[in-house]
Design an enzyme around this catalytic site. Structure first.
Site: not given
Ligand code: PEP
Length: 251
Positions: A13, A98, A213
């Protein structure tokens, strides 16, 4: 049934500076040696050149987090598929939640980006997933079917032979809340069946990653599920040790 190789893709990101990504990249490159899982890193675009130079000779694949659907021209701030190709990118994330939520990317635009990525010879990682209120309203399958169908309609089912799908329940992204392996499996199976309505063979070979997550402690349980073929990893991919544990989590 096809044996699908696990893919673990890091989505950094908008995180990091040269000072922080250099040691992170070095640890990941060293740590993945001998790992049978396919590993990809999608850094912020400005770091793609830095990673490309350092990943040369490593098994790690390079990816991007976003791309324009357009070829070139007066589109300030945008990046084209040919620019990514110049740096040997192999994967591009399209339709991340996002991007859908914060940058108003609609299903049709996501489908156009998917096509542009494939036409250039790279592999799209198509993100689909429901919001918390959609899950609570029992709309998970309807939402995911809509997101998938938009791409199938524009690109055709055959296109999925060369694509990856990532199921990312929006309520689990960056929140520390993970779908249970059973909850995730249920949706992964739904995605595969949805593709199978058009073509069984394509549905059988397409890799479906789970994102939301994933961490060093839950990856193995998730990757054990029949239709989970790896993960798209946000937060945990910024910590080399955690990311490497995830890369080593086997089916
Ligand atoms: C993502 O946004 O692709 C993602 C899986 O983020 P996180 O692992 O932080 O939930």
């Amino acid at each position: 049934m096809t044996e699908r190789q696990i893919l673990v893709a890091a989505n950094w990101k908008m995180n990091g500076t040269l000072e922080t990504i250099r040691p992170l990249m070095k640890s990941i490159i060293e740590g993945v040696q001998g790992v049978t899982t396919e590993v990809a890193i999608c850094p912020p675009s400005v770091f793609i050149a830095e990673l490309a130079a350092n990943l040369d000779g490593s098994e790690i694949k390079l990816g991007a987090q976003n791309v324009s659907q357009l070829e070139k021209g007066a589109y300030t701030g945008e990046i084209s598929v040919s620019m990514l190709k110049d740096f040997a990118c192999q994967y591009v994330i399209v339709g991340h939640s996002e991007r859908r939520a914060l940058y108003a990317e609609k299903d049709l635009l996501v489908a156009e980006k998917f096509i542009a990525v494939q036409a250039s010879g790279m592999v799209p990682i198509l993100c689909v997933g429901e919001l918390l209120e959609e899950r609570e309203a029992n709309d998970t399958e309807t939402v995911i079917a809509r997101q998938l169908d938009a791409v199938i309609e524009l690109a055709g089912i055959e296109a999925f032979k060369n694509a990856v799908v990532a199921y990312e329940p929006v309520w689990a992204i960056g929140t520390g809340k993970t779908a249970t392996p059973e909850q995730a499996q249920e949706v992964h199976e739904f995605i595969r069946l949805r593709l199978a309505r058009h073509d069984n063979q394509t549905a059988d070979i397409v890799r479906i990653l789970y994102g939301g997550s994933v961490n060093a402690g839950n990856a193995e349980q998730l990757f054990k599920m029949a239709d989970i073929d790896g993960g798209l990893i946000g937060g945990a991919s910024l910590v080399a040790e955690d990311f490497l544990t995830i890369c080593k989590a086997m089916r």
